[in-house]
Design a protein around this motif. Sequence first.
Motif, PDB file in Angstrom:
ATOM      1  N   ALA A   1      -4.015   4.190  -5.187  1.00 21.18           N
ATOM      2  CA  ALA A   1      -3.761   4.334  -3.756  1.00 21.18           C
ATOM      3  C   ALA A   1      -3.379   2.983  -3.186  1.00 21.18           C
ATOM      4  O   ALA A   1      -3.987   1.965  -3.535  1.00 21.18           O
ATOM      5  CB  ALA A   1      -5.004   4.860  -3.053  1.00 21.18           C
ATOM      6  N   PRO A   2      -2.373   2.967  -2.313  1.00 23.31           N
ATOM      7  CA  PRO A   2      -2.079   1.710  -1.628  1.00 23.31           C
ATOM      8  C   PRO A   2      -3.218   1.435  -0.648  1.00 23.31           C
ATOM      9  O   PRO A   2      -3.640   2.341   0.069  1.00 23.31           O
ATOM     10  CB  PRO A   2      -0.774   1.990  -0.892  1.00 23.31           C
TER      11      PRO A   2
ATOM     12  N   SER B   1     -11.145  -3.798  -2.210  1.00 19.53           N
ATOM     13  CA  SER B   1     -11.018  -2.342  -2.377  1.00 19.53           C
ATOM     14  C   SER B   1      -9.887  -2.025  -3.348  1.00 19.53           C
ATOM     15  O   SER B   1      -9.991  -1.118  -4.177  1.00 19.53           O
ATOM     16  CB  SER B   1     -10.737  -1.664  -1.029  1.00 19.53           C
ATOM     17  N   ASP B   2      -8.798  -2.770  -3.244  1.00 18.17           N
ATOM     18  CA  ASP B   2      -7.678  -2.606  -4.177  1.00 18.17           C
ATOM     19  C   ASP B   2      -8.138  -2.945  -5.599  1.00 18.17           C
ATOM     20  O   ASP B   2      -7.762  -2.274  -6.571  1.00 18.17           O
ATOM     21  CB  ASP B   2      -6.521  -3.524  -3.745  1.00 18.17           C
ATOM     22  N   GLY B   3      -8.977  -3.971  -5.701  1.00 12.81           N
ATOM     23  CA  GLY B   3      -9.509  -4.353  -7.009  1.00 12.81           C
ATOM     24  C   GLY B   3     -10.345  -3.234  -7.608  1.00 12.81           C
ATOM     25  O   GLY B   3     -10.240  -2.917  -8.801  1.00 12.81           O
TER      26      GLY B   3
ATOM     27  N   VAL C   1      -5.187   4.262   1.688  1.00 14.92           N
ATOM     28  CA  VAL C   1      -6.528   3.896   2.128  1.00 14.92           C
ATOM     29  C   VAL C   1      -6.395   2.714   3.085  1.00 14.92           C
ATOM     30  O   VAL C   1      -5.738   1.723   2.764  1.00 14.92           O
ATOM     31  CB  VAL C   1      -7.403   3.496   0.911  1.00 14.92           C
ATOM     32  N   ILE C   2      -6.994   2.846   4.281  1.00 19.91           N
ATOM     33  CA  ILE C   2      -7.040   1.715   5.215  1.00 19.91           C
ATOM     34  C   ILE C   2      -8.501   1.298   5.303  1.00 19.91           C
ATOM     35  O   ILE C   2      -9.375   2.155   5.455  1.00 19.91           O
ATOM     36  CB  ILE C   2      -6.554   2.129   6.619  1.00 19.91           C
TER      37      ILE C   2
ATOM     38  N   ASP D   1       5.361   2.403  -1.444  1.00 23.38           N
ATOM     39  CA  ASP D   1       4.686   1.106  -1.542  1.00 23.38           C
ATOM     40  C   ASP D   1       4.016   0.956  -2.906  1.00 23.38           C
ATOM     41  O   ASP D   1       4.074  -0.097  -3.543  1.00 23.38           O
ATOM     42  CB  ASP D   1       3.622   0.975  -0.436  1.00 23.38           C
ATOM     43  N   LEU D   2       3.389   2.033  -3.337  1.00 28.58           N
ATOM     44  CA  LEU D   2       2.672   2.009  -4.604  1.00 28.58           C
ATOM     45  C   LEU D   2       3.617   1.849  -5.794  1.00 28.58           C
ATOM     46  O   LEU D   2       3.402   1.016  -6.680  1.00 28.58           O
ATOM     47  CB  LEU D   2       1.903   3.333  -4.705  1.00 28.58           C
ATOM     48  N   LEU D   3       4.671   2.659  -5.811  1.00 23.83           N
ATOM     49  CA  LEU D   3       5.601   2.612  -6.952  1.00 23.83           C
ATOM     50  C   LEU D   3       6.251   1.241  -7.065  1.00 23.83           C
ATOM     51  O   LEU D   3       6.354   0.677  -8.157  1.00 23.83           O
ATOM     52  CB  LEU D   3       6.680   3.696  -6.792  1.00 23.83           C
TER      53      LEU D   3
END
Length: 453
Positions: free
Chosen positions: A225-226, A243-245, A300-301, A337-339
């Motif tokens: 998820a971005p 969170s990204d980690g 995810v924000i 954004d993710l790709l």
Amino acid sequence: MNKYLFPDQFLWGAATASYQIEGSPDADGKGESIWDRFSHTPGNVWNGETGDVACDHYRRYEEDVNLMSQIGLNAYRFSISWPRIFPAGGGKANVKGLDFYRRLIEKLQQHKIRPAVTLYHWDLPQALQDRGGWTNRDTAKYFSEYAAYVYEKLDLPVSMWITLNEPWVIAILGHAFGIHAPGVSDFKSAFQVSHNLLLGHGLAVKAFREAKRTGEPIGITLNLAPVEPLTEKQDDLEAASRSDGFMNRWFLDPIFRGSYPADMVEVFSRNFELPKTEKDDDQVIAEPIDFLGINNYTRVIVEASGDKNAFMGTPVNPQEAEYTEMGWEVYPQGLYDLLTRVHRDYGPLPLYVTENGAAFPDELDENGQVNDPRRINYLEKYIHQCWKAVQDGVPLKGYFAWTLMDNFEWAFGYSKRFGLVYIDFEEQRRYLKNSAYWYSKVIGRNGLESDSL
Ligand code: FCB
């Protein structure tokens, strides 16, 4: 009308998972899985529902492949139920279990639909759970033995092999939050599980290289998820990075860079003891793969939670946004954004969207039709973002809608309908939703046609 066409050979598919559709939990010598056990334990699944019947696909697979053909799919992603093949996890194989998947693939071949096979979509043999399941390192070894058996005995062409589906979900929802099988709530063991899963993946890739399945690619599917910070304040930026980690890099880094991300090792070790690892594990996990499968539904924000040790910020849901029945924000740009990010940070390598879709409160009308404009809108917007990513150089090779037909949505039972095909579960009748007819046109022209994108 503007056209948004995809490269030749692009795969247009739909995805499913064994426990969510097959039913027939004891047929032909199948062993118990952790999802059989979990769903039969009161309190775990909405309304006490189980996968005992599900879509009855084990018996109706021919009808279901006919539906795929009617939609025009050129690929179909499904998973093999490990306890059908090894009822006790390891030891003696059950030939009849593999025969089912052979029949399924033959039927797909007749319709020129390419099989994308996932080896593990969450239905671990209960016999292995009784010995610790994924907390036990031996399960990684059993997984690669099961995989090796399938590589050797499934003597039909497979277009893509996927070792695991969503190790994050298995580790975190299954072992930290206890809302998926096996229902354990213990963060420390969840991280051991995440390591053993990755190890199992690496061993299964190694076994694949030794098997003689030349020309067939193998990869893994991650749920990614971005993650965005609520504001540009330093605390929020840091919370977003952690969170990204936790959600993305903890899996991407070991697979593509050969080690866990240092910042997260530091954060996690402030919270609990890190997983036990052995000398060559990093290398096994980083065994090169041929593609990455990405499952994405939303973004995810997060905002800072005030706790510097927290590895997840506090999630924030924007008010003006549209949400699906799962409570997931519809945010198509997140997929772009993710790709582009995965391609930039971990490429070059072929990517597939192995799941994307939405649950809405669909209703069957008296004429047998299901009008689901919100799903069509969702799919169109997300596929458009895939197209944009391809324009910007991302080697995206295929897109699989989640899911072919309404099915057992894990802890939500049958309450969430994600399908292109509507299932009347009582009568086991199938009806193509309007989104299926729409998707069929997309596939027919190899892309979108619209004036409103
Ligand atoms: C994914 C799962 C899939 C389905 C969708 C909605 O996390 O892989 O089985 O439940 O979510």
